[in-house]
Design a protein around this motif. Structure first.
Motif, PDB file in Angstrom:
ATOM      1  N   TRP A   1      67.367  25.137 130.998  1.00 15.10           N
ATOM      2  CA  TRP A   1      67.485  24.340 129.789  1.00 15.10           C
ATOM      3  C   TRP A   1      67.642  25.270 128.582  1.00 15.10           C
ATOM      4  O   TRP A   1      67.249  26.443 128.653  1.00 15.10           O
ATOM      5  N   PRO A   2      68.203  24.807 127.480  1.00 16.20           N
ATOM      6  CA  PRO A   2      68.423  25.701 126.332  1.00 16.20           C
ATOM      7  C   PRO A   2      67.112  26.176 125.726  1.00 16.20           C
ATOM      8  O   PRO A   2      66.072  25.518 125.845  1.00 16.20           O
ATOM      9  N   ALA A   3      67.177  27.302 125.049  1.00 17.44           N
ATOM     10  CA  ALA A   3      65.979  27.868 124.428  1.00 17.44           C
ATOM     11  C   ALA A   3      65.445  26.965 123.327  1.00 17.44           C
ATOM     12  O   ALA A   3      64.242  26.961 123.054  1.00 17.44           O
ATOM     13  N   LYS A   4      66.317  26.182 122.718  1.00 14.32           N
ATOM     14  CA  LYS A   4      65.897  25.338 121.599  1.00 14.32           C
ATOM     15  C   LYS A   4      66.833  24.133 121.523  1.00 14.32           C
ATOM     16  O   LYS A   4      68.044  24.254 121.731  1.00 14.32           O
ATOM     17  N   ALA A   5      66.255  22.963 121.227  1.00 13.39           N
ATOM     18  CA  ALA A   5      67.059  21.755 121.091  1.00 13.39           C
ATOM     19  C   ALA A   5      66.449  20.844 120.034  1.00 13.39           C
ATOM     20  O   ALA A   5      65.238  20.872 119.796  1.00 13.39           O
ATOM     21  N   GLN A   6      67.299  20.049 119.417  1.00  8.73           N
ATOM     22  CA  GLN A   6      66.862  18.984 118.525  1.00  8.73           C
ATOM     23  C   GLN A   6      67.577  17.697 118.936  1.00  8.73           C
ATOM     24  O   GLN A   6      68.761  17.725 119.286  1.00  8.73           O
ATOM     25  N   VAL A   7      66.838  16.589 118.914  1.00 10.91           N
ATOM     26  CA  VAL A   7      67.392  15.305 119.327  1.00 10.91           C
ATOM     27  C   VAL A   7      67.039  14.261 118.277  1.00 10.91           C
ATOM     28  O   VAL A   7      65.927  14.265 117.743  1.00 10.91           O
ATOM     29  N   VAL A   8      67.991  13.370 117.996  1.00  8.71           N
ATOM     30  CA  VAL A   8      67.747  12.232 117.111  1.00  8.71           C
ATOM     31  C   VAL A   8      68.029  10.961 117.909  1.00  8.71           C
ATOM     32  O   VAL A   8      69.144  10.744 118.387  1.00  8.71           O
ATOM     33  N   TYR A   9      66.997  10.147 118.084  1.00  8.06           N
ATOM     34  CA  TYR A   9      67.142   8.830 118.692  1.00  8.06           C
ATOM     35  C   TYR A   9      67.228   7.797 117.569  1.00  8.06           C
ATOM     36  O   TYR A   9      66.547   7.920 116.552  1.00  8.06           O
TER      37      TYR A   9
END
Length: 469
Positions: free
Chosen positions: A295-303
């Motif tokens: 998995w990526p080192a860092k992620a941001q998600v907007v639901y």
């Protein structure tokens, strides 16, 4: 030899192939689903004073289930299963009379009639097969979060749980706690106004394991006490590496669900339950560079959650990991957020909510001074939602005896909640695109590519799955 299929969309095919494979290797009695007595499907209290419990994955995180089942006065721990008998040694020593197994299929084959309830505490990739096998054998089942590894698995467990009528529970401490109940009571009483945004941030994965551009192991290391074939379960064959097992598997797509799957079922329960969010209507995500293994080192998600009968306006939920945090939130001081390594900030039209606990405890109206004033003046509403009174393990065991489904049961709650969390993984594969999700059709409507990641990216080893249920 493992029997691998290329398409997991047809569960009937999986189960039938699995049955033929398993019957050749382990005997005919292990996975046959049958009509259960009323007490065994939660309709009436058990006729005996105690229920017999088995724990799959009794080392590591499973020790909590071992301890809590052991502390429950109406439970007998009769079977302990783990692929790593060295790591499971403490549990074995605590219950020396319990039967010991490495393979849950063999456990059900030999002790199926002697087990009433099962705790599944394996790595994420084995949650679905172990839980499906347990329910196929008519056992009430408790599954550690995030319930399963993929969106499809959550919905398949929901189908099986609904068909069997068994008592089920996903183990997330926060749902058994008071936090989301308090926030819902504040919201229902009109103290918060309209909910506008929910922000969650965590220091995972950096503190406990690594993610990022990590290559698949090419050299096989000594696996020690671990039966590596059984540990892999349905996952693809690959060399053993201490960088994967026994702990750091969460960072790899074959086994874990990244920091979002690890902590999302804790953090996101707060708003999901308090405000009746349901499944999201839109998801958008960004990430650092990623390969096809980790998995990526860092992620941001907007639901984004569309209005429904519980909330009249759209609500956006933001996820930040690897020490990223929200900035410039309305009516929040930045230092309150920055000094908290794992936290939640809920932006509302009247008063905000802050939680500095990863498990949804210790919630507060923000600013804190206003919360103190509300408490002093007795302006907070009296509790209106039933409290659990204890931990999720004991809530589950009480349900097995009484026939009352726990709050985080699969059919009514945790399948769709875990599915919501896991939908946030899809933007890792289709980044920087607004993905529109139809909750009735259970698919993305504007991206065929995104729908490919609702299921497993690899072919299951079907001998670890039960026959058709």
């Amino acid at each position: 030899m493992f029997h691998i299929i290329n398409d997991i969309s047809n569960m009937e095919e999986i189960m039938n192939i699995s049955r033929r494979t398993f019957l050749k290797t382990a005997g005919a009695g292990a996975a046959v689903f049958s009509i259960l007595p009323r007490w065994a499907i939660g309709k009436e209290p058990a006729p005996n004073s105690k229920i017999n419990v088995a724990i799959i994955g009794c080392g590591g995180r499973g020790t909590a289930s071992v301890n809590e089942a052991g502390n429950f006065d109406r439970a007998n721990v009769v079977a302990l299963c783990d692929v790593d008998w060295g790591r499971a040694g403490g549990s074995f020593n605590k219950f020396p009379n319990a039967q010991k197994f490495k393979d849950y299929r063999v456990m059900f084959d030999k002790m199926g009639k002697d087990i009433d309830a099962v705790f599944v505490c394996t790595p994420d990739h084995a949650h679905f097969p172990a839980a499906a096998w347990a329910m196929a054998n008519g056992k009430h089942v408790y599954i550690e979060k995030p319930l399963a590894r993929t969106f499809w698995e959550t919905q398949e467990l929901k189908r099986i749980a609904k068909k069997t009528g068994l008592i089920t529970q996903m183990g997330n401490q926060g749902h058994a706690g008071d936090g989301w109940r308090q926030v819902k009571e504040w919201h229902d009483a009109g103290l918060l106004g309209d909910v506008e945004e929910i922000h969650h941030w965590t220091d995972r994965p950096n503190v406990f394991w690594k993610q990022g551009l990590i290559e698949r192991p090419s050299q096989n290391h000594n696996s020690g006490n671990i039966d590596w074939n059984l540990w892999l379960n349905v996952a693809p064959d690959q060399p053993f590496s201490p960088a994967i097992a026994p702990f750091a598997w969460r960072g790899y797509q074959d086994f874990g669900t990244s920091s979002l799957g690890d902590m999302g079922c804790h953090f996101m329960d707060l708003g999901y339950s308090a405000f009746g969010l349901g499944l999201p209507s839109k998801i958008y995500g960004t990430r650092t560079e990623m390969n096809d293994y980790a998995w990526p080192a860092k992620a941001q998600v907007v639901y984004e959650f569309a209005p429904n009968k519980y909330h009249k306006k759209p609500i956006k939920l933001f996820w930040y990991d690897a020490n990223d945090k929200p900035k410039d939130l309305k009516n929040f001081k930045q230092d309150a957020i920055d000094r908290c390594s794992n936290g939640t900030a809920i932006v509302c039209s009247k008063r905000n909510v802050f939680c500095g606990n990863a498990y949804g405890g210790g919630v507060s109206i923000y600013p804190f001074e206003e919360f103190r004033d509300l408490r002093k003046s007795n302006a907070l509403p009296a509790p209106t939602i039933e409290r659990v009174g204890g931990n999720p393990h004991h809530e589950f065991l009480r349900g097995c005896i009484s026939g009352k489904q726990p709050g985080s049961n699969i059919v009514e709650f945790s399948a769709d909640f875990a599915a919501t969390v896991l939908l946030g993984l899809v933007p890792n594969f289709v980044p920087e695109k607004e993905l529109k999700f139809n909750g009735r059709q259970m698919k993305f409507t504007n991206s065929k590519e995104a729908n490919n990641f609702l299921k497993s990216r690899y072919s299951y080893k079907t001998e670890f799955l039960p026959e058709k249920i």
